[in-house]
Motif scaffolding. Structure first.
Motif, mmCIF file in Angstrom:
data_model
loop_
_atom_site.group_PDB
_atom_site.id
_atom_site.type_symbol
_atom_site.label_atom_id
_atom_site.label_comp_id
_atom_site.label_asym_id
_atom_site.label_seq_id
_atom_site.Cartn_x
_atom_site.Cartn_y
_atom_site.Cartn_z
ATOM 1 N N MET A 1 0.984 -1.204 0.131
ATOM 2 C CA MET A 1 -0.068 -0.054 -0.048
ATOM 3 C C MET A 1 1.046 1.028 0.006
ATOM 4 O O MET A 1 1.653 1.300 0.758
ATOM 5 N N GLU A 2 0.290 2.327 -0.911
ATOM 6 C CA GLU A 2 1.311 3.504 -0.878
ATOM 7 C C GLU A 2 1.280 4.302 0.573
ATOM 8 O O GLU A 2 0.254 4.196 1.179
ATOM 9 N N LYS A 3 2.298 4.965 0.651
ATOM 10 C CA LYS A 3 2.425 5.846 1.953
ATOM 11 C C LYS A 3 1.314 6.130 2.626
ATOM 12 O O LYS A 3 0.979 6.112 3.791
ATOM 13 N N ASN A 4 0.441 7.145 1.737
ATOM 14 C CA ASN A 4 -0.458 7.792 2.384
ATOM 15 C C ASN A 4 -1.839 7.349 1.904
ATOM 16 O O ASN A 4 -2.856 8.065 2.016
ATOM 17 N N GLN A 5 -2.049 6.001 1.409
ATOM 18 C CA GLN A 5 -3.468 5.613 0.956
ATOM 19 C C GLN A 5 -4.024 5.203 1.894
ATOM 20 O O GLN A 5 -3.552 4.261 2.753
ATOM 21 N N PRO B 1 -13.274 -4.506 3.737
ATOM 22 C CA PRO B 1 -14.530 -4.851 3.352
ATOM 23 C C PRO B 1 -15.230 -5.130 4.346
ATOM 24 O O PRO B 1 -14.952 -5.721 5.555
ATOM 25 N N GLY B 2 -16.589 -4.439 4.344
ATOM 26 C CA GLY B 2 -17.771 -4.676 5.392
ATOM 27 C C GLY B 2 -17.546 -3.609 6.758
ATOM 28 O O GLY B 2 -18.113 -3.729 7.445
ATOM 29 N N THR B 3 -16.585 -2.667 6.413
ATOM 30 C CA THR B 3 -16.203 -1.742 7.750
ATOM 31 C C THR B 3 -17.386 -0.368 7.158
ATOM 32 O O THR B 3 -17.305 0.010 6.113
ATOM 33 N N PRO B 4 -18.094 0.082 8.326
ATOM 34 C CA PRO B 4 -18.937 1.118 8.041
ATOM 35 C C PRO B 4 -17.931 2.330 8.145
ATOM 36 O O PRO B 4 -16.980 2.562 8.545
ATOM 37 N N VAL B 5 -18.524 3.340 7.282
ATOM 38 C CA VAL B 5 -17.720 4.635 7.340
ATOM 39 C C VAL B 5 -18.320 5.548 8.410
ATOM 40 O O VAL B 5 -19.547 5.871 8.530
ATOM 41 N N ALA B 6 -17.312 5.948 9.354
ATOM 42 C CA ALA B 6 -17.546 6.590 10.616
ATOM 43 C C ALA B 6 -17.882 7.907 10.184
ATOM 44 O O ALA B 6 -17.016 8.794 9.414
ATOM 45 N N PRO C 1 -3.202 -4.137 4.186
ATOM 46 C CA PRO C 1 -4.702 -4.718 4.630
ATOM 47 C C PRO C 1 -4.384 -5.753 5.501
ATOM 48 O O PRO C 1 -3.818 -6.873 5.070
ATOM 49 N N LEU C 2 -5.376 -5.912 6.605
ATOM 50 C CA LEU C 2 -5.351 -7.154 7.192
ATOM 51 C C LEU C 2 -5.688 -8.504 6.407
ATOM 52 O O LEU C 2 -5.019 -9.675 6.712
ATOM 53 N N ASP D 1 -8.195 -15.698 8.472
ATOM 54 C CA ASP D 1 -7.766 -15.587 9.859
ATOM 55 C C ASP D 1 -6.247 -14.867 9.808
ATOM 56 O O ASP D 1 -5.582 -15.779 8.960
ATOM 57 N N ASN D 2 -5.874 -13.901 10.520
ATOM 58 C CA ASN D 2 -4.732 -13.209 10.480
ATOM 59 C C ASN D 2 -4.162 -13.246 11.959
ATOM 60 O O ASN D 2 -4.432 -12.440 12.646
#
Length: 258
Positions: A1-5, A10-15, A99-100, A116-117
């Motif tokens: 993943m790029e530095k500031n990206q 997936p499945g995460t709500p936007v706070a 990303p996990l 599973d991570n």
């Protein structure tokens, strides 16, 4: 993943609102937006298996941002009192920004797929309550077994475990609104991590973002080898935050400035 990206799992709500958590690379966690802040206690069932959470103290900090101790040495836990400047601890943020799901193992079942991570494991033990979730997965087409697999996965606070419905292709996630909690584990005689829920963005003070996730657990004992994330080190060290681990009314402890 790029530095500031900033990746969103997936499945995460936007706070909504102005919620955010900034990690001082040499000090505490700074929480912005005043999300609900409480203590949650891991509670066993009658068989002694980790099964539920009991709400304890509800905190009402008197300032913003909230400065939360991450070195484990503050005398005003859960708040920072500046002890990190004198304590012997390593504040280095050693976790990568991947990303996990990128490094997760995948376990296939008849209806559900489990990712599973294990490097995010905090040893909360929900995944072992009614037969391990990995074994339950093999029978995920059976309704009662599937319910157990979902319960055990949803109660994993770190999000190490995540389910996907193979029919719809959608990830399954518990419904969490933006909030933060400190976890307590009286069964193991220790205090646990900071639990960040509901898609609150997290980054370090040098503007390096971590993946936005619905369930994140951050180290409070100062001993994790995967900082800022908890790796279960609090159990080995017997970390205690000194707070009463029983249900309590709302209290207003001082949010001591750093």
């Amino acid at each position: 993943m790029e530095k500031n990206q900033r990746n969103i799992e997936p499945g995460t709500p936007v706070a909504g609102g102005s919620y955010s958590l900034i990690i001082d690379t040499k000090g505490p966690y700074f929480v912005y937006g005043n999300p609900p802040f409480r203590q949650e206690i891991i509670e066993p069932n009658e068989e002694g298996e980790a099964w539920d959470y009991k709400e304890g103290i509800t905190f009402q900090p008197d300032s913003e941002p909230i400065a939360i101790c991450r070195c484990g040495h503050s005398a005003s836990k859960p708040y920072c009192d500046g002890a990190h400047t004198q304590a012997e601890w390593d504040p280095t943020l050693t976790a990568d920004h991947k990303p996990l799901l990128e490094d997760a193992n995948v376990y296939d079942g008849p209806r559900l797929e489990l990712t599973d991570n294990p490097k995010y494991c905090i040893h909360a033990r929900f995944c072992m309550a009614k037969g391990s979730v990995w074994k339950l997965m093999k029978k995920s087409g059976q309704e009662e077994v599937e319910k157990l697999a979902i319960h055990e996965t949803f109660f994993c606070p770190s999000g190490r475990l995540k389910l996907a419905d193979k029919v719809t292709g959608n990830f399954l996630e518990p419904e969490h609104s933006p909030s933060i909690s400190i976890l307590e584990d009286p069964q193991m005689n220790c205090s646990g991590p900071l639990w960040v829920k509901g898609g609150i963005p997290i980054e370090d003070s040098e503007c390096h973002p971590y993946e936005v996730r619905n369930r994140v657990t951050l180290c409070r004992c100062g001993s994790s080898s995967n900082k800022p994330f908890c790796d279960g080190a609090h159990m080995k060290s017997g970390f205690q935050d000194g707070l009463e681990q029983t249900a309590n009314p709302t209290i207003n402890p001082s949010n001591t400035p750093v």
